[in-house]
Design a protein around this motif. Structure first.
Motif, PDB file in Angstrom:
ATOM      1  N   TRP A   1      61.336   3.867  65.437  1.00  0.00           N
ATOM      2  CA  TRP A   1      60.849   4.926  66.318  1.00  0.00           C
ATOM      3  C   TRP A   1      61.997   5.684  66.982  1.00  0.00           C
ATOM      4  CZ3 TRP A   1      55.825   2.627  68.967  1.00  0.00           C
ATOM      5  CH2 TRP A   1      54.851   2.463  67.956  1.00  0.00           C
ATOM      6  N   SER A   2      61.627   6.506  67.960  1.00  0.00           N
ATOM      7  CA  SER A   2      62.574   7.503  68.467  1.00  0.00           C
ATOM      8  C   SER A   2      63.781   6.934  69.195  1.00  0.00           C
ATOM      9  CB  SER A   2      61.842   8.495  69.367  1.00  0.00           C
ATOM     10  OG  SER A   2      61.098   9.349  68.539  1.00  0.00           O
ATOM     11  N   GLY A   3      64.858   7.690  69.139  1.00  0.00           N
ATOM     12  CA  GLY A   3      66.089   7.273  69.780  1.00  0.00           C
ATOM     13  C   GLY A   3      67.075   8.414  69.923  1.00  0.00           C
TER      14      GLY A   3
ATOM     15  N   TYR B   1      56.448  19.170  71.780  1.00  0.00           N
ATOM     16  CA  TYR B   1      56.341  17.806  72.306  1.00  0.00           C
ATOM     17  C   TYR B   1      57.515  16.942  71.878  1.00  0.00           C
ATOM     18  CZ  TYR B   1      54.054  13.527  73.896  1.00  0.00           C
ATOM     19  OH  TYR B   1      53.754  12.372  74.552  1.00  0.00           O
ATOM     20  N   ALA B   2      57.711  15.843  72.632  1.00  0.00           N
ATOM     21  CA  ALA B   2      58.699  14.809  72.288  1.00  0.00           C
ATOM     22  C   ALA B   2      60.087  15.416  72.090  1.00  0.00           C
ATOM     23  CB  ALA B   2      58.259  14.045  71.037  1.00  0.00           C
ATOM     24  N   SER B   3      60.402  16.413  72.901  1.00  0.00           N
ATOM     25  CA  SER B   3      61.659  17.141  72.733  1.00  0.00           C
ATOM     26  C   SER B   3      62.846  16.290  73.158  1.00  0.00           C
ATOM     27  CB  SER B   3      61.618  18.424  73.555  1.00  0.00           C
ATOM     28  OG  SER B   3      61.559  18.094  74.923  1.00  0.00           O
TER      29      SER B   3
ATOM     30  N   ASP C   1      48.619  13.824  77.959  1.00  0.00           N
ATOM     31  CA  ASP C   1      48.206  15.214  77.735  1.00  0.00           C
ATOM     32  C   ASP C   1      49.080  15.953  76.720  1.00  0.00           C
ATOM     33  OD1 ASP C   1      49.228  17.438  80.443  1.00  0.00           O
ATOM     34  OD2 ASP C   1      50.413  16.221  79.086  1.00  0.00           O
ATOM     35  N   ARG C   2      49.978  15.246  76.072  1.00  0.00           N
ATOM     36  CA  ARG C   2      50.750  15.764  74.936  1.00  0.00           C
ATOM     37  C   ARG C   2      51.574  17.013  75.261  1.00  0.00           C
ATOM     38  NH1 ARG C   2      51.196  11.513  72.347  1.00  0.00           N
ATOM     39  NH2 ARG C   2      51.715  12.545  70.399  1.00  0.00           N
ATOM     40  N   HIS C   3      52.137  17.059  76.484  1.00  0.00           N
ATOM     41  CA  HIS C   3      53.024  18.161  76.831  1.00  0.00           C
ATOM     42  C   HIS C   3      54.316  17.626  77.430  1.00  0.00           C
ATOM     43  CE1 HIS C   3      50.033  21.116  75.930  1.00  0.00           C
ATOM     44  NE2 HIS C   3      49.180  20.604  76.799  1.00  0.00           N
TER      45      HIS C   3
ATOM     46  N   GLY D   1      62.457  20.545  69.726  1.00  0.00           N
ATOM     47  CA  GLY D   1      61.100  20.113  70.059  1.00  0.00           C
ATOM     48  C   GLY D   1      60.226  20.051  68.815  1.00  0.00           C
ATOM     49  N   TRP D   2      59.367  19.060  68.800  1.00  0.00           N
ATOM     50  CA  TRP D   2      58.439  18.843  67.678  1.00  0.00           C
ATOM     51  C   TRP D   2      57.215  19.750  67.832  1.00  0.00           C
ATOM     52  CZ3 TRP D   2      54.414  14.467  68.235  1.00  0.00           C
ATOM     53  CH2 TRP D   2      53.512  14.498  67.157  1.00  0.00           C
ATOM     54  N   ILE D   3      56.934  20.544  66.789  1.00  0.00           N
ATOM     55  CA  ILE D   3      55.781  21.450  66.807  1.00  0.00           C
ATOM     56  C   ILE D   3      54.771  20.926  65.786  1.00  0.00           C
ATOM     57  CG2 ILE D   3      55.059  23.862  66.715  1.00  0.00           C
ATOM     58  CD1 ILE D   3      57.531  23.467  68.507  1.00  0.00           C
TER      59      ILE D   3
HETATM   60  C1  FRU Z   1      56.382  10.378  70.597  1.00  0.00           C
HETATM   61  C2  FRU Z   1      56.400   8.984  70.027  1.00  0.00           C
HETATM   62  C3  FRU Z   1      57.476   8.138  70.642  1.00  0.00           C
HETATM   63  C4  FRU Z   1      57.709   7.078  69.587  1.00  0.00           C
HETATM   64  C5  FRU Z   1      57.521   7.865  68.310  1.00  0.00           C
HETATM   65  C6  FRU Z   1      56.877   7.090  67.191  1.00  0.00           C
HETATM   66  O1  FRU Z   1      55.745  11.295  69.753  1.00  0.00           O
HETATM   67  O2  FRU Z   1      55.123   8.383  70.185  1.00  0.00           O
HETATM   68  O3  FRU Z   1      57.140   7.611  71.903  1.00  0.00           O
HETATM   69  O4  FRU Z   1      58.979   6.515  69.665  1.00  0.00           O
HETATM   70  O5  FRU Z   1      56.720   8.983  68.638  1.00  0.00           O
HETATM   71  O6  FRU Z   1      56.809   7.862  66.021  1.00  0.00           O
END
Ligand code: FRU
Length: 541
Positions: free
Chosen positions: A81-83, A273-275, A235-237, A290-292
């Motif tokens: 997952w993310s890092g 999201y998840a920027s 809320d995905r923002h 940022g992820w679109i």
């Molecule tokens: C955010 C997220 C992170 C996680 C990853 C898994 O979109 O849920 O919290 O590390 O995606 O893909």
């Protein structure tokens, strides 16, 4: 499949096929920008997550590389997952990421390049002592993820935060380390906000109060503010707030508790999201990825064989004029894709009119536009009663008011059976002052029925003497809009079925009832970027 291929973009980062989500570990190393991302190699929906990898010289043209990390250990068997990346003073690169273990426990792991002399950083090795961090007491095993880039404390230790939650309070846990292998958990949290839920992909970075250059992540001291960002799972923002970092007590305080993380300002009022930000030491700027995601149905994603884009990377800095928000602007390199341009000067758009802008096809564009509202009408409205307004609950671009809406219709066909309005709307606020809103209306963006047709937007501050201005990047199925130099941004995914390729057009419109709007625009056709698959060199016999 080929029927849906028009939805693919021409200058946005996306893999050849399958699912992508968060940007991971962005960095600049030995002349190359590296970009990693959450990727499902087996399909167009989330799952089986590994790290994709690509490199670029300019953040626009990309070469895909082999997967950087796959789920091959017990501690990341359910997903790599993310890092985030940290570049140490001796130029070594360390990567911290979350692994979802064989038992779906979220743990933090360390990885590094096998060969630091390889500018492409193709091979990655996971530390033999992984995991380096497990959920601390009191923290749920599934609420402990997404380590940040590390920054130096004045004691010479590296500090990171990791997002979590306790009940419904979103929090960021703080750890110090000397070697990235063993960590000390600091008391308390860096910051938390009740009601915001799980904080995914937390970010923490300095911005300068005086310069527009970016700051290295460890920068601190006079003239420095600190930004905390959290991606709210509920809320995905992505929400950020500007504040003060108290290094000694490992705390951060928002400048204005009313616009704290998760309850105040967003990076983007559409899909974003998840920027993650990183300091680009090459050009001394801070860049935001940022992820679109898609806003069509999952079934449509499976049919087309891919899902998600990354937004054009944005340069971020503190807005020196307001002091209360960031400015986000597409990296200057995107301008290298500009081809021919058309200019329209001082076009008068009368109330209730729609004016076509004859530029030929309009699927890949960079648009810069300014609007001026008739002064008399502004004065009249300032004297009238105040109106309640919000982009999302108003009637969209066709609900007429005294001073709005007015703006552009992008990805429209000739008869406007499809169109995506990006517009301003001025109202008199309850405090007696005129307020400006910036919105995008997707309700008529597509005749297809399985797509999200929300209206996005927010208030945007317009200072004394400023014209209204907007920059819009259009790329087949994405529209990224930046108002007032990047004070407010809206990204939307749209799925026209008629306004595609040579049939796509652009219009200016003014649906205000009282006022004429004068607009000047410059519109560039945009070239496609090279985003190339990886073909390993054939070995000579
Ligand atoms: C955010 C997220 C992170 C996680 C990853 C898994 O979109 O849920 O919290 O590390 O995606 O893909």
């Amino acid at each position: 499949n080929s029927m849906l291929s028009w939805q693919r973009t021409a200058f946005h980062f996306q893999p050849e096929k399958n699912w992508m989500n968060d940007p991971n570990g962005p960095l600049f190393y030995k002349g190359w920008y590296h970009f990693f991302y959450q990727y499902n190699p087996n399909g167009a929906v989330w799952g089986n997550i590994v790290w994709g990898h690509a490199v670029s010289k300019d953040l626009i043209h990309w070469l895909h590389l082999p997967l950087a990390m796959v789920a091959d250990q017990w501690y990341d068997q359910n997903g790599v997952w993310s890092g985030s990346a940290t570049i140490l003073p001796d130029n070594r690169v360390v990567m911290l990421y979350t692994g979802s273990t064989n038992e779906s426990v979220q743990v933090q792991n360390l990885a590094y390049p096998v060969d630091p002399s390889d500018p492409l950083l193709i091979k990655w090795e996971k530390y033999s002592g992984n995991p380096v961090l497990v959920p601390p007491p009191g923290i749920n095993k599934k609420d402990f993820r997404d380590p940040t880039t590390a920054w130096l404390t004045s004691e010479g230790k590296w500090r990171i935060i990791i997002g979590s939650k306790i009940n419904k309070t979103g929090i960021s846990l703080v750890y110090d380390t000397l070697d990235f292998k063993t960590y000390e958990r600091l008391d308390g949290i860096l910051h938390g906000v009740p009601g915001t839920g799980m904080w995914e992909c937390a970010d923490f970075y300095p911005v300068s109060e005086v310069s527009n250059e970016g700051m290295e992540t460890s920068a601190n001291g006079l003239g420095v503010r600190h930004v905390v960002k959290a991606s709210l799972d509920d809320d995905r923002h992505d929400y950020y707030a500007i504040g003060t970092y108290d290094e000694k007590n490992s705390k951060w305080y928002p400048d204005n508790p009313k616009i704290d993380v998760g309850i105040g300002i967003r990076y983007d009022y559409g899909i974003f999201y998840a920027s993650k930000s990183f300091y680009d030491q090459n050009k001394r700027r801070r860049i935001l990825w940022g992820w679109i995601s898609e806003s069509d149905s999952e079934l449509a994603d499976v049919r087309k064989g891919w899902a998600s884009l990354q937004g054009i990377p944005r340069t971020i800095s503190l807005d020196k004029k307001t002091g209360t928000n960031l400015l986000q602007w597409p990296v200057e390199e995107v301008e290298s894709l500009r081809l021919t341009s058309s200019e329209f000067n001082d076009v008068q758009v009368t109330p209730g009119s729609v004016v076509p802008l004859d530029i030929g096809t309009a699927t890949q564009l960079d648009i810069v536009a300014e609007f001026e509202m008739d002064k008399k009408a502004l004065e009249e409205t300032a004297k009238a009663n105040y109106t309640e307004f919000s982009c999302s609950i108003s009637g969209g671009a066709w609900q007429r008011g005294a001073l709005g809406p007015f703006g552009l219709l992008v990805l429209a066909d000739d008869i406007r059976s499809e169109q995506t309005p990006v517009y301003f709307y001025i109202v008199k606020g309850s405090d007696g002052n005129l307020k400006t809103f910036f919105c995008t209306d997707q309700s008529r963006s597509s005749v297809a029925s399985d797509v999200n047709k929300q209206i996005y937007g927010s208030f945007v501050s317009v200072l004394e003497g400023e014209k209204l201005s907007v920059r819009i990047l259009v790329d087949h199925s994405i529209v990224e809009s930046f108002a007032q130099g990047g004070r407010a941004c809206i990204t939307s995914r749209v799925y026209p079925t008629r306004a595609i390729y040579g049939a796509a057009r652009i219009f200016v419109f003014n649906n205000a009832t009282e006022a004429t709007v004068t607009t000047s625009l410059k519109i560039w056709q945009m070239n496609s970027a090279f985003i190339r698959p990886f073909h390993p060199e054939k070995k000579r016999p």
